[in-house]
Motif scaffolding. Sequence first.
Motif, PDB file in Angstrom:
ATOM      1  N   ILE A 181     -20.730 -31.696  -5.668  1.00  0.00           N
ATOM      2  CA  ILE A 181     -20.579 -33.154  -5.635  1.00  0.00           C
ATOM      3  C   ILE A 181     -19.920 -33.581  -4.328  1.00  0.00           C
ATOM      4  O   ILE A 181     -20.295 -34.582  -3.720  1.00  0.00           O
ATOM      5  N   PHE A 182     -18.938 -32.810  -3.895  1.00  0.00           N
ATOM      6  CA  PHE A 182     -18.247 -33.103  -2.637  1.00  0.00           C
ATOM      7  C   PHE A 182     -19.218 -33.044  -1.464  1.00  0.00           C
ATOM      8  O   PHE A 182     -19.220 -33.920  -0.587  1.00  0.00           O
ATOM      9  N   GLN A 183     -20.074 -32.038  -1.456  1.00  0.00           N
ATOM     10  CA  GLN A 183     -21.041 -31.910  -0.367  1.00  0.00           C
ATOM     11  C   GLN A 183     -22.026 -33.072  -0.355  1.00  0.00           C
ATOM     12  O   GLN A 183     -22.321 -33.642   0.695  1.00  0.00           O
ATOM     13  N   GLN A 184     -22.534 -33.441  -1.525  1.00  0.00           N
ATOM     14  CA  GLN A 184     -23.570 -34.463  -1.597  1.00  0.00           C
ATOM     15  C   GLN A 184     -23.015 -35.879  -1.473  1.00  0.00           C
ATOM     16  O   GLN A 184     -23.543 -36.708  -0.735  1.00  0.00           O
ATOM     17  N   ASN A 185     -21.941 -36.177  -2.187  1.00  0.00           N
ATOM     18  CA  ASN A 185     -21.430 -37.549  -2.232  1.00  0.00           C
ATOM     19  C   ASN A 185     -20.496 -37.899  -1.087  1.00  0.00           C
ATOM     20  O   ASN A 185     -20.273 -39.078  -0.816  1.00  0.00           O
ATOM     21  N   LEU A 193     -26.885 -43.018   4.788  1.00  0.00           N
ATOM     22  CA  LEU A 193     -26.078 -44.229   4.884  1.00  0.00           C
ATOM     23  C   LEU A 193     -25.840 -44.817   3.497  1.00  0.00           C
ATOM     24  O   LEU A 193     -26.678 -44.675   2.604  1.00  0.00           O
ATOM     25  N   PRO A 194     -24.704 -45.493   3.297  1.00  0.00           N
ATOM     26  CA  PRO A 194     -24.367 -46.049   1.976  1.00  0.00           C
ATOM     27  C   PRO A 194     -25.104 -47.351   1.701  1.00  0.00           C
ATOM     28  O   PRO A 194     -24.545 -48.440   1.768  1.00  0.00           O
ATOM     29  N   VAL A 195     -26.401 -47.256   1.387  1.00  0.00           N
ATOM     30  CA  VAL A 195     -27.213 -48.443   1.112  1.00  0.00           C
ATOM     31  C   VAL A 195     -27.605 -48.447  -0.358  1.00  0.00           C
ATOM     32  O   VAL A 195     -27.548 -47.412  -1.028  1.00  0.00           O
ATOM     33  N   GLN A 222     -17.822 -50.211   4.130  1.00  0.00           N
ATOM     34  CA  GLN A 222     -18.751 -50.400   3.018  1.00  0.00           C
ATOM     35  C   GLN A 222     -18.083 -50.143   1.667  1.00  0.00           C
ATOM     36  O   GLN A 222     -18.573 -50.585   0.642  1.00  0.00           O
ATOM     37  N   GLY A 223     -16.997 -49.410   1.683  1.00  0.00           N
ATOM     38  CA  GLY A 223     -16.329 -49.047   0.439  1.00  0.00           C
ATOM     39  C   GLY A 223     -15.353 -47.916   0.702  1.00  0.00           C
ATOM     40  O   GLY A 223     -14.855 -47.770   1.817  1.00  0.00           O
ATOM     41  N   SER A 224     -15.096 -47.108  -0.291  1.00  0.00           N
ATOM     42  CA  SER A 224     -14.132 -46.021  -0.124  1.00  0.00           C
ATOM     43  C   SER A 224     -14.514 -44.828  -0.996  1.00  0.00           C
ATOM     44  O   SER A 224     -15.215 -44.972  -2.003  1.00  0.00           O
ATOM     45  N   HIS A 225     -14.036 -43.658  -0.579  1.00  0.00           N
ATOM     46  CA  HIS A 225     -14.284 -42.439  -1.340  1.00  0.00           C
ATOM     47  C   HIS A 225     -13.125 -42.168  -2.300  1.00  0.00           C
ATOM     48  O   HIS A 225     -11.964 -42.376  -1.956  1.00  0.00           O
ATOM     49  N   ASP A 226     -13.461 -41.717  -3.475  1.00  0.00           N
ATOM     50  CA  ASP A 226     -12.464 -41.300  -4.462  1.00  0.00           C
ATOM     51  C   ASP A 226     -12.330 -39.790  -4.358  1.00  0.00           C
ATOM     52  O   ASP A 226     -13.260 -39.045  -4.694  1.00  0.00           O
ATOM     53  N   ILE A 227     -11.182 -39.325  -3.874  1.00  0.00           N
ATOM     54  CA  ILE A 227     -11.000 -37.902  -3.616  1.00  0.00           C
ATOM     55  C   ILE A 227     -10.911 -37.085  -4.902  1.00  0.00           C
ATOM     56  O   ILE A 227     -11.117 -35.871  -4.894  1.00  0.00           O
ATOM     57  N   ILE A 228     -10.623 -37.743  -6.022  1.00  0.00           N
ATOM     58  CA  ILE A 228     -10.551 -37.029  -7.304  1.00  0.00           C
ATOM     59  C   ILE A 228     -11.942 -36.921  -7.938  1.00  0.00           C
ATOM     60  O   ILE A 228     -12.394 -35.840  -8.319  1.00  0.00           O
ATOM     61  N   LYS A 229     -12.649 -38.060  -8.026  1.00  0.00           N
ATOM     62  CA  LYS A 229     -13.976 -38.065  -8.638  1.00  0.00           C
ATOM     63  C   LYS A 229     -15.067 -37.600  -7.683  1.00  0.00           C
ATOM     64  O   LYS A 229     -16.181 -37.314  -8.096  1.00  0.00           O
TER      65      LYS A 229
END
Length: 365
Positions: free
Chosen positions: A102-106, A118-120, A180-187
């Motif tokens: 998940i970390f690699q892909q997301n 890109l986050p579209v 565009q937003g933010s990453h959740d390091i836990i999820k």
Amino acid sequence: LDETTAHAQMFGGSHPGSLEIASLSCGGPGGNGVSCHSGNQETGKNLVDSVKTSIMSTKAGELSVVRMTFGLDKTKEVAGLTKGQVAYRYPSPLQGRPNEGIFQQNCLNQCHQSGGELPVPLSQGKIQGNGCESCHILTNPTHTYIGDDTTIKGNKSGYGMVHNLTTQIPYNQCNQCHNQGSHDIIKMEFSVRPDMGKVIRDWTAGYSTWTDRLSDYYLPGELFAKCEVSLDCIDCHTRQDVMGDGKFYTSQHDAVHIQCLDCHGTKEKLPVTKKVENPKDLMFEEPITNPKFPALQKGDEIFMTTRGEELPFLRHKGDHWIQTSRVTGKTFKIPLVVGSQCKQVPEEQGADSCHKCHARTALHP
């Protein structure tokens, strides 16, 4: 650069700016045999080489932060990560932990210029960041072409709006990836900012107002100083900030060269400047790519960063300290710390330090 030479080096299909092929296209020699953005004796011209090692191309910073958070590295250095290696291709980034895929892909696969997604919105399909094109070919939020080139379908996503390059890069181009937003390091998930529906402006909309910029620029709740909204991103971030300096960084803090004192000075010192003496200096080539570059002649005084990088759009003349916008050509008077009531601590030059006093938000501008 003439049209014939440009198209003769059109490697990489419809994306010649892709970093996998840019050394041949953007970095190849011109019709007169002179090298373009690679292979020059002046290292400052070899932007194709330096951008491949930049933190926006590799995403090494995100890999480093997460590995440190999980206790896999004691320092920000990532064991085995080599200069120019894309973090997405780093083997076993979380050493086999359940959320590694998940970390690699997301996370690692998003945004970087080496083919990252890109986050579209999902409705647009997958759109890749294609190296030089990510910044120098302006796009709209739907990433669709609006020009008259019949070889590109207007309703097909994944293209710039027009068929030309630019160095006049407005903030809303940077927003195609940033803010565009933010990453959740836990999820290990990317969360799109809640007001994303408002962030739809592109450069075809014309001049953006202060209100436009307030709603577009930063995520809700983030702090900023007035100058950070009045200016465009490239008015502050230097060439080496954005395209790298050839060194290998695993920390955004280390990779960013510009500091508040580079423009505003400190309580004891004025900004660092230099007089232009060499007519062969690279700064004299700026008008070739940017018509907003203010006239420059020998003897003019330009700003310098504390790391020694030239800032030719910032000038000192007499009692005037002036910055010219790289995008619009508009000029701004630069307020200095010397002689002001600023309580600055010279050793604290991060944006968070200045935001202790110069703090604004979109809700409280």
